[in-house]
Enzyme design. Structure first.
Site, PDB file in Angstrom:
ATOM      1  N   LYS A 197       0.838  -1.198   0.000  1.00 35.55           N
ATOM      2  CA  LYS A 197       0.000   0.000   0.000  1.00 35.55           C
ATOM      3  C   LYS A 197       0.880   1.259   0.000  1.00 35.55           C
ATOM      4  O   LYS A 197       2.108   1.182   0.029  1.00 35.55           O
ATOM      5  CB  LYS A 197      -0.947  -0.029   1.197  1.00 35.55           C
ATOM      6  CG  LYS A 197      -1.947  -1.207   1.175  1.00 35.55           C
ATOM      7  CD  LYS A 197      -2.825  -1.200  -0.042  1.00 35.55           C
ATOM      8  CE  LYS A 197      -4.049  -2.089  -0.041  1.00 35.55           C
ATOM      9  NZ  LYS A 197      -3.982  -3.465   0.343  1.00 35.55           N
TER      10      LYS A 197
HETATM   11  C1  LIG Z   1      -5.293  -4.350   0.705  1.00 34.30           C
HETATM   12  C2  LIG Z   1      -6.752  -4.284   0.704  1.00 34.30           C
HETATM   13  C3  LIG Z   1      -7.525  -4.730   1.787  1.00 34.30           C
HETATM   14  C4  LIG Z   1      -6.965  -5.506   2.939  1.00 34.30           C
HETATM   15  O1  LIG Z   1      -5.955  -4.900   3.645  1.00 34.30           O
HETATM   16  P1  LIG Z   1      -4.904  -5.822   4.435  1.00 34.30           P
HETATM   17  O2  LIG Z   1      -4.196  -4.843   5.308  1.00 34.30           O
HETATM   18  O3  LIG Z   1      -4.028  -6.456   3.422  1.00 34.30           O
HETATM   19  O4  LIG Z   1      -5.679  -6.814   5.230  1.00 34.30           O
HETATM   20  C5  LIG Z   1      -8.889  -4.525   1.754  1.00 34.30           C
HETATM   21  N1  LIG Z   1      -9.498  -3.955   0.713  1.00 34.30           N
HETATM   22  C6  LIG Z   1      -8.803  -3.542  -0.364  1.00 34.30           C
HETATM   23  C7  LIG Z   1      -9.543  -2.869  -1.483  1.00 34.30           C
HETATM   24  C8  LIG Z   1      -7.420  -3.703  -0.421  1.00 34.30           C
HETATM   25  O5  LIG Z   1      -6.743  -3.326  -1.516  1.00 34.30           O
END
Ligand SMILES: *Cc1c(COP(=O)(O)O)cnc(C)c1O
Length: 377
Positions: free
Chosen positions: A189
């Site tokens: 992210k």
């Molecule tokens: C990455 C992501 C998540 C989940 O986040 P994590 O921290 O990996 O559990 C949820 N929704 C979307 C759209 C994502 O891209």
């Protein structure tokens, strides 16, 4: 030897290790401690709302849905075009997802289709328990239109801002646009705590409830007394320390991700049939990933040919998210439309987007893409 270029990698700012050393020096090496408190305080200052730091974005979505009262047998509306982590927590709670197509303007939940669905359901007297909104690839959904429809039918909204930290909708930050919001600090992210997430809410009592559930829902008192179901979902103090350093460079990371997206766009400007995903007029799109739509007839190459050519040069790229209504895991769920999501999935490509990419990296990626194109003008 050429180095491998990944899709999206962690990019430390420099201060993270100072905060991590402070965590070690204090010996707060578990899920309580001053770095956690400070991380939450500093994050809250950005979004203007109370928050609780959790082990993942998925955990934040799970607790957020529970705060909205989602339980066994309920239905929750979700865009079909998203990552599976948006949807699985609906099923964790024994509820069922109902998928709605994307709209072309932002690639997010289509407010008109949502309005039609809720109106039809209201007439049948079976409204969904909640609506999940996702801000895909760093671009906010059309929140005014979505919230207006949901308020009309008194259906609460959960905001999955996992991909959109730093984005804005009409000047307001993503992660503060619905009564409960979730962001992710996963390694790919825009900023990361290696793994982690944040839940924020308008009502501070909701945040305290989520905090309680995230720590095994242990009732007050010296005995380990439990009346509610809990989870082990709290972020570690050490990882919160990384998050503090990352928050300090968030604006730089947003700037660089946008610069990369526009750099690609400009470099492909003379190629017909290769277009950057839309930048909706209502707010700042972080372009967390640089996503392009391929028109194979005009470009003379399809999406998979580009992915393969990049892979042959040790460059990672990938398709747009495969819609949830096409997933065997969620095949039983009802879906409303889906053709737009399918088209974006078929033709969309995510190019390397790390904020740490150098201009030489970008030149290498662009050269490979240009070499596969056989434009027909
Ligand atoms: C990455 C992501 C998540 C989940 O986040 P994590 O921290 O990996 O559990 C949820 N929704 C979307 C759209 C994502 O891209």
């Amino acid at each position: 030897m050429k180095k491998r270029i990944y899709l999206s990698v962690p990019h430390m700012g420099g201060e993270e290790e100072t905060f991590v050393r402070a965590a070690f020096a204090s010996n707060w090496l578990s899920t309580v401690g001053p770095e956690l408190d400070a991380f939450e305080r500093e994050f809250a200052a950005r979004t203007g709302r109370p928050c609780v730091a959790l082990a993942s974005g998925t955990a934040a979505l799970h607790l957020g849905l529970r705060l909205l009262g989602v339980g066994p047998g309920d239905e929750v509306v979700s865009p079909t075009l998203t990552f599976v982590a948006s949807v699985n927590p609906i099923v964790y709670l024994g509820a069922r997802p109902v998928f709605v197509d994307a709209e072309r303007e932002s690639w997010n939940l289509d407010p008109q289709r949502l309005a039609d669905l809720l109106a039809a359901r209201a007439a049948q007297g079976r409204l969904p328990r909640a609506v999940m909104v996702v801000h895909l690839y760093g671009q906010t959904a059309d929140m005014d239109a979505i919230l207006e429809v949901c308020q009309r039918h008194e259906v609460p909204v959960l905001e999955d801002a996992a991909e959109a930290l730093g984005a804005e909708y009409k000047g307001r930050p993503a992660g503060s646009l619905a009564s409960v919001s979730a962001v992710s600090f996963n390694g790919n992210k825009i900023i990361t705590t290696t793994s982690g997430g944040m839940l924020s809410a308008l009502d501070p009592r909701w945040v305290e409830k989520a905090r309680f559930w995230s720590q095994q829902a242990r009732d007050p008192g010296i005995a380990y007394h439990h009346t509610e179901m809990g989870y082990n979902y709290r972020l570690s103090n050490v990882l919160a320390a990384i998050g503090r350093g990352q928050l300090r460079v968030l604006d730089d990371r947003v700037r660089r991700r946008r610069e990369i997206a526009f750099h690609y766009r400009d470099a492909f400007a003379d190629l017909p049939g290769l277009t950057l995903m839309p930048q909706a007029p209502w707010g700042l799109h972080t372009n967390w990933l640089s996503v392009f739509l391929v028109d194979p007839a005009r470009l003379g190459a399809d999406r998979d040919a580009i992915i393969e050519a990049l892979a042959a040069d040790d460059i990672e790229s990938r398709p747009v998210w495969k819609p949830m209504h096409l997933q065997p895991l969620h095949a039983a769920a009802e879906h409303h439309g889906g053709e737009i999501a399918e088209d974006l999935f078929q033709r969309g490509i995510c190019l390397p987007s790390s904020s740490s990419l150098t201009d030489e990296d970008l030149a290498r990626i662009i050269a490979v893409v240009r070499a596969v194109a056989r434009p027909r003008r």
